[in-house]
Design a protein around this motif. Sequence first.
Motif: not given
Length: 338
Positions: A195-199, A204-206
């Motif tokens: 459910s996480i919106d990775f955009d 810099q983190y992922i």
Amino acid sequence: MIMALRVDGGKDIGMGHIMRSMTLADDLKKDEEVERVFYITKNEPSAVKKLKENDFEVITIDKDLNYNEEIKEVKEIIKKEKVNKLITDSYDIDQNYLIEMRKVVDKLVTIHDYAPFAFPSHVVINGNAYADDLDYESLYGDTEFRLGTDYLLLREEFRNLPEIEVRDRVQNILVTVGGYDLRNLTPKIIEALNSIDFDEIEDQYIDKENLHIDVVIGPSFDNVDHIVAKVVKCNLDISLNFNVKKMSKLMLKSDIAISSGGSTLYELAATKTPALVLLQAENQVRVADKLDDKSIINLGFENKNIRFGFKEILEKRINLVDGISIDNNFKTIELLEK
């Protein structure tokens, strides 16, 4: 010298006591002075299977025995098998139980996470980070207390680890909740990650293009179908890992973990894998509280949103890598020497 370990595990209590006691038992089997090492355990199939898979001799006792019947049977086994030293690791073993065991062995060693009574044992081992905060007492005045992470029962695969490379960005995520998924956490974690919106997360983190998730399926999981159904609906790159023989390998390749509490948190600290932690049982509270904001972020009993916690651990990850040093290079047999 003949040594026995009185330890239980299974669906209701998990496999933590079995796993950590095997660390000590493995070293005992290698000691030339030890003629025989075996377990005395309640007849729980998953615990017996785990011990036999690791080449341990097992003598089972009926899990329906009442308190006094169990003490009597264990004493009879000890006498019959001519046990010299007994190691116990169970919250169900109280002061009176230990007093009775001490009567029939030359040396009694107790692994315990708390200090609920004055111990009649010759040696008490508590390798937890909070152990020195507890008020331990000796019933007979001759107990040697071995407390703190210097005496942590880390499995051999987590000792003398190679230099660990810390990536700038998160690429591999590990999901592990122990041998039994007591609170059905694994499907919830998968759903939350999906459910996480990775955009919305800064680059810099992922490493979004190469993001991979390893999910560990414990030996006593009864929710595998539920987990598989969540994975099928998921848009993420996920591998399900069954019958994992070397957890250290998975931990070392992971940049962060989402984990339950307990001894796994020390293994993650040893591999410098920061963890987002969801608790499954009350006996995990002290460890998580002690390590919170040092090597883990503690979400408690699902009181915080997993998605919120995920963003928090990404931001704090580098600082958490060296938050607590777990580096046990001694042979655990040293714990029994006086």
